[in-house]
Design a protein around this motif. Structure first.
Motif, PDB file in Angstrom:
ATOM      1  N   TRP A  78     -16.128  41.425 -14.931  1.00 34.10           N
ATOM      2  CA  TRP A  78     -15.337  40.213 -14.740  1.00 34.10           C
ATOM      3  C   TRP A  78     -14.868  40.196 -13.292  1.00 34.10           C
ATOM      4  CZ3 TRP A  78     -15.053  36.755 -18.686  1.00 34.10           C
ATOM      5  CH2 TRP A  78     -15.380  37.223 -19.964  1.00 34.10           C
ATOM      6  N   LEU A  79     -15.318  39.194 -12.545  1.00 34.48           N
ATOM      7  CA  LEU A  79     -14.950  39.052 -11.146  1.00 34.48           C
ATOM      8  C   LEU A  79     -13.834  38.007 -11.056  1.00 34.48           C
ATOM      9  CD1 LEU A  79     -15.379  39.486  -8.086  1.00 34.48           C
ATOM     10  CD2 LEU A  79     -17.164  37.725  -8.187  1.00 34.48           C
ATOM     11  N   ILE A  80     -12.697  38.393 -10.501  1.00 36.14           N
ATOM     12  CA  ILE A  80     -11.551  37.484 -10.382  1.00 36.14           C
ATOM     13  C   ILE A  80     -11.406  37.078  -8.924  1.00 36.14           C
ATOM     14  CG2 ILE A  80      -9.099  37.162 -10.820  1.00 36.14           C
ATOM     15  CD1 ILE A  80      -9.233  39.353 -12.899  1.00 36.14           C
ATOM     16  N   ALA A 116     -11.949  39.554 -22.244  1.00 31.92           N
ATOM     17  CA  ALA A 116     -12.570  40.825 -21.891  1.00 31.92           C
ATOM     18  C   ALA A 116     -12.480  41.806 -23.052  1.00 31.92           C
ATOM     19  CB  ALA A 116     -11.899  41.413 -20.650  1.00 31.92           C
ATOM     20  N   GLY A 117     -13.385  42.789 -23.051  1.00 32.26           N
ATOM     21  CA  GLY A 117     -13.400  43.797 -24.102  1.00 32.26           C
ATOM     22  C   GLY A 117     -13.324  45.189 -23.539  1.00 32.26           C
ATOM     23  N   PRO A 118     -12.981  46.183 -24.354  1.00 28.42           N
ATOM     24  CA  PRO A 118     -12.904  47.573 -23.893  1.00 28.42           C
ATOM     25  C   PRO A 118     -14.219  48.012 -23.268  1.00 28.42           C
ATOM     26  CG  PRO A 118     -11.968  47.347 -26.081  1.00 28.42           C
ATOM     27  CD  PRO A 118     -12.639  46.050 -25.772  1.00 28.42           C
ATOM     28  N   GLY A 119     -14.122  48.719 -22.149  1.00 29.85           N
ATOM     29  CA  GLY A 119     -15.311  49.191 -21.462  1.00 29.85           C
ATOM     30  C   GLY A 119     -15.838  48.247 -20.412  1.00 29.85           C
ATOM     31  N   ASP A 120     -15.396  46.987 -20.428  1.00 29.96           N
ATOM     32  CA  ASP A 120     -15.793  46.057 -19.369  1.00 29.96           C
ATOM     33  C   ASP A 120     -15.179  46.504 -18.046  1.00 29.96           C
ATOM     34  OD1 ASP A 120     -17.036  44.624 -21.332  1.00 29.96           O
ATOM     35  OD2 ASP A 120     -15.667  42.907 -21.271  1.00 29.96           O
ATOM     36  N   ALA A 121     -15.821  46.100 -16.958  1.00 30.02           N
ATOM     37  CA  ALA A 121     -15.292  46.383 -15.626  1.00 30.02           C
ATOM     38  C   ALA A 121     -14.664  45.124 -15.057  1.00 30.02           C
ATOM     39  CB  ALA A 121     -16.395  46.881 -14.699  1.00 30.02           C
ATOM     40  N   VAL A 122     -13.725  45.321 -14.179  1.00 27.00           N
ATOM     41  CA  VAL A 122     -13.081  44.194 -13.513  1.00 27.00           C
ATOM     42  C   VAL A 122     -13.134  44.447 -12.012  1.00 27.00           C
ATOM     43  CG1 VAL A 122     -10.780  45.233 -13.749  1.00 27.00           C
ATOM     44  CG2 VAL A 122     -11.002  42.777 -13.353  1.00 27.00           C
ATOM     45  N   VAL A 123     -13.480  43.398 -11.268  1.00 28.17           N
ATOM     46  CA  VAL A 123     -13.540  43.454  -9.806  1.00 28.17           C
ATOM     47  C   VAL A 123     -12.637  42.351  -9.270  1.00 28.17           C
ATOM     48  CG1 VAL A 123     -14.990  43.116  -7.767  1.00 28.17           C
ATOM     49  CG2 VAL A 123     -15.865  44.423  -9.720  1.00 28.17           C
ATOM     50  N   PHE A 124     -11.782  42.714  -8.319  1.00 24.18           N
ATOM     51  CA  PHE A 124     -10.798  41.774  -7.791  1.00 24.18           C
ATOM     52  C   PHE A 124     -11.185  41.331  -6.390  1.00 24.18           C
ATOM     53  CE2 PHE A 124      -8.549  44.642 -10.691  1.00 24.18           C
ATOM     54  CZ  PHE A 124      -7.935  43.735 -11.544  1.00 24.18           C
ATOM     55  N   ASP A 125     -10.985  40.059  -6.119  1.00 21.87           N
ATOM     56  CA  ASP A 125     -11.179  39.495  -4.784  1.00 21.87           C
ATOM     57  C   ASP A 125     -10.249  40.202  -3.798  1.00 21.87           C
ATOM     58  OD1 ASP A 125     -11.385  37.965  -2.517  1.00 21.87           O
ATOM     59  OD2 ASP A 125     -10.913  36.062  -3.478  1.00 21.87           O
ATOM     60  N   GLU A 126     -10.834  40.842  -2.785  1.00 22.58           N
ATOM     61  CA  GLU A 126     -10.042  41.553  -1.788  1.00 22.58           C
ATOM     62  C   GLU A 126      -9.974  40.798  -0.469  1.00 22.58           C
ATOM     63  OE1 GLU A 126      -8.288  44.218  -2.305  1.00 22.58           O
ATOM     64  OE2 GLU A 126      -8.994  44.609  -4.344  1.00 22.58           O
ATOM     65  N   THR A 172      -8.143  29.215 -13.871  1.00 25.87           N
ATOM     66  CA  THR A 172      -6.689  29.180 -14.013  1.00 25.87           C
ATOM     67  C   THR A 172      -6.128  28.350 -12.859  1.00 25.87           C
ATOM     68  OG1 THR A 172      -6.370  31.234 -12.757  1.00 25.87           O
ATOM     69  CG2 THR A 172      -6.699  31.429 -15.143  1.00 25.87           C
ATOM     70  N   HIS A 173      -4.824  28.380 -12.693  1.00 26.67           N
ATOM     71  CA  HIS A 173      -4.202  27.504 -11.693  1.00 26.67           C
ATOM     72  C   HIS A 173      -4.756  27.756 -10.300  1.00 26.67           C
ATOM     73  CE1 HIS A 173      -1.137  25.121  -9.714  1.00 26.67           C
ATOM     74  NE2 HIS A 173      -0.789  26.161  -8.974  1.00 26.67           N
ATOM     75  N   ARG A 174      -4.917  29.032  -9.929  1.00 26.76           N
ATOM     76  CA  ARG A 174      -5.360  29.342  -8.573  1.00 26.76           C
ATOM     77  C   ARG A 174      -6.495  30.357  -8.555  1.00 26.76           C
ATOM     78  NH1 ARG A 174      -1.005  31.779  -4.484  1.00 26.76           N
ATOM     79  NH2 ARG A 174      -1.582  33.643  -5.646  1.00 26.76           N
ATOM     80  N   SER A 175      -7.051  30.664  -9.684  1.00 26.95           N
ATOM     81  CA  SER A 175      -8.043  31.721  -9.759  1.00 26.95           C
ATOM     82  C   SER A 175      -9.246  31.274 -10.576  1.00 26.95           C
ATOM     83  CB  SER A 175      -7.435  32.992 -10.394  1.00 26.95           C
ATOM     84  OG  SER A 175      -6.267  33.388  -9.713  1.00 26.95           O
ATOM     85  N   ALA A 176     -10.344  31.948 -10.333  1.00 25.55           N
ATOM     86  CA  ALA A 176     -11.547  31.749 -11.132  1.00 25.55           C
ATOM     87  C   ALA A 176     -11.997  33.109 -11.644  1.00 25.55           C
ATOM     88  CB  ALA A 176     -12.651  31.106 -10.303  1.00 25.55           C
ATOM     89  N   ILE A 177     -12.204  33.216 -12.948  1.00 26.23           N
ATOM     90  CA  ILE A 177     -12.646  34.469 -13.579  1.00 26.23           C
ATOM     91  C   ILE A 177     -14.098  34.270 -13.984  1.00 26.23           C
ATOM     92  CG2 ILE A 177     -12.205  36.139 -15.402  1.00 26.23           C
ATOM     93  CD1 ILE A 177      -9.339  35.024 -15.542  1.00 26.23           C
TER      94      ILE A 177
END
Length: 521
Positions: free
Chosen positions: A479-481, A409-419, A511-516
């Motif tokens: 980036w959706l995690i 990821a780079g500065p200014g990117d947004a991140v959204v987390f699985d809720e 990753t082990h339990r996640s998808a980015i």
């Protein structure tokens, strides 16, 4: 048969020059080092995230949270609030106090075992306690359970000392000792409320040892004062009982009770339970002989044996919690961590009995005892290695997720987390526990930060709610995690992001339990 009598005080003669406190200090140091070693490797998990986020709060915010959730851990959170300001927030720093507490528990176990069995019994018990899976696990976890094990061990040692030799103390010293017992019992309960069930075991020890009436009276006063002081916490915990309501829908399998509580893996339990049975068999046989009249019961008080201490401490508190659990689901296996030192005591006693059964002379007895002790440690070694794996804590991979975000990821990117995942597994906690990989990113769905929330974690908007508030304005890459649970692909928020004009670039980081998932306008 020699297995039907208590260990001879001469059993410790080959090590008679070694003082019990020397063995206790050495065993405690070894246990602390073992628990602290590689404790930084496993990713922090949901319960440890609750510890970190609670400890990071300003005190006013922390007290406000405790009135809504986690009051039973409040004293531990207060301690950690001060600790992280001295030691930092790394996984190693967070877990180090638990390693020290596990070492304290092991030291008390060696002293309890050495009271009547001598230095040899203390040494065997110290080794068993050092490698016991429940203690090595609690000693590398940023929760209060290792502290409850230490508190229970030292309180039990204090009680046994008061029963065996308290009458020889000066009146003032005896009063101070019972005051210490009352304060320690209350403190253990404030560390974790269920520790109060240790009083059931202590009552049984006193009754089985035929303690004098004066001792019973002093214990009752001390226990009553401790219970009275814990009453406010019990009331708050009852009002917050909805926090553990999920336990009613997650019944434990029978096999879990057999090995998980204290032994971690089936192959350790297969060895441990027969050893515990071997430790208790002489006491059972003696009881049968006495009830049949073949072996008269001597009048007056009796010395408190290691078997009595271990059996009452191991089975009665957990049994009491399980009985309550039938009516009010409130129990899971890790809550019995404070009884783990008792499991170590009984396993060690079983090894000593086995050594005496197989040994025909002192040298052979020592060799058999040493061999059985080493064999038990070898059985526990794979469990220890598994506990230090990168995903050992509830399959958490947050350190890996953070590293992947830092690399891509780079500065200014947004991140959204699985809720959609359950609160303890939500990937947003990766940002809270390993923040370095998320620096410079926009948390576009954050609603209420944890330190302003009455719950221990953040509150978040859905993607649509965040979009209506303009949170995605000017954002070109997201980036959706997602959390991948049991191999089932999760797509929380993906459709909403696509409706906002974002599309997958085709780059996914597993990753082990996640998808980015990378998405761009």
């Amino acid at each position: 048969m020699t297995v039907l009598v208590e260990p001879d005080l001469r059993a410790g003669q080959p090590l008679r020059a070694v003082r019990p406190w020397t063995i206790a200090v050495a065993a405690g140091l070894v246990a602390t080092i073992l628990c602290a070693a590689f404790s930084w490797v496993p990713s922090l998990w949901g319960d440890e995230a609750a510890t970190l986020l609670s400890a990071k709060r300003p005190l006013g915010s922390l007290f406000g949270m405790l009135l809504h959730v986690d009051a039973v851990h409040g004293v531990y959170y207060l301690f950690m609030h001060g600790w992280i300001r001295l030691a930092g927030e790394s996984a190693f720093a967070l877990r180090l106090p638990s390693a020290l507490a596990a070492g304290a528990a092991v030291a008390a176990v060696t002293l309890l075992a050495g009271r009547r069995g001598g230095a040899r019994a203390a040494l065997v018990a110290g080794i068993v306690a050092c490698v016991l899976p429940r203690l090595t696990y609690a000693g590398e976890e940023a929760r209060s359970y290792a502290f409850t094990a230490a508190a229970a061990a030292w309180l039990t040692l204090l009680l046994v000392w008061l029963v065996d030799g308290g009458r020889r103390l000066a009146p003032r010293a005896r009063r101070l000792a019972w005051l210490l017992y009352a304060v320690g019992t209350a403190a253990a309960a404030y560390l974790f409320l269920y520790s109060v069930t240790l009083l059931v075991a202590h009552a049984a020890i006193l009754l089985c040892a035929r303690a004098p009436r004066d001792t019973l009276r002093r214990w009752a006063v001390s226990a009553g004062a401790a219970l009275l002081s814990v009453a406010p916490l019990a009331v708050v915990a009852y009002l917050e009982r909805g926090q553990i309501a999920y336990l009613s829908g997650a019944p434990e399998e029978a096999s879990t009770w057999y090995f998980f509580l204290w032994f971690g893996m089936p192959w350790v339990a297969v060895a441990a339970w027969p050893l515990i049975g071997l430790a208790l068999w002489p006491a059972w046989r003696a009881w049968r002989l006495r009830t049949s009249g073949a072996l008269p019961l001597p009048p007056g008080p009796r010395a408190v044996s290691t078997r009595l201490v271990g059996a009452t401490w191991l089975f009665l508190p957990t049994g009491a919690m399980l009985l309550v659990n039938l009516a009010f689901p409130m129990y899971t296996g890790r809550y019995s961590t404070f009884a783990a030192p008792a499991a170590a005591l009984l396993v060690a006693e079983g090894i000593l009995v086995l050594g005496r059964m197989l040994g025909r002379d002192t040298r052979r007895t020592v060799a058999m005892t040493a061999g059985a002790t080493i064999a038990f440690a070898v059985l526990c070694a794979p469990v220890y290695a598994l506990q230090r794996g990168p995903y050992a804590k509830n399959d958490s991979d947050w350190a890996e997720v953070s590293a992947a975000m830092a690399a891509n990821a780079g500065p200014g990117d947004a991140v959204v987390f699985d809720e959609s995942a359950k609160p303890s597994q939500r990937p947003r906690l990766a940002m809270r526990t390993y923040p370095d990989g998320f620096r410079g990113l926009k948390d576009v769905t954050l609603h209420v930060p944890y330190d302003r929330n009455t719950w221990w974690a953040d509150r978040a908007y859905s993607v649509d709610q965040a979009a209506k508030r303009g949170r995605f304005d000017g954002v070109e890459r997201v980036w959706l995690i997602e959390v991948d649970v049991e191999g089932v692909e999760d797509t929380w928020g993906l459709g909403e992001l696509e409706s906002l004009g974002f599309a997958e670039t085709g780059r996914r980081i597993e990753t082990h339990r996640s998808a980015i998932i990378e998405l761009t306008r």
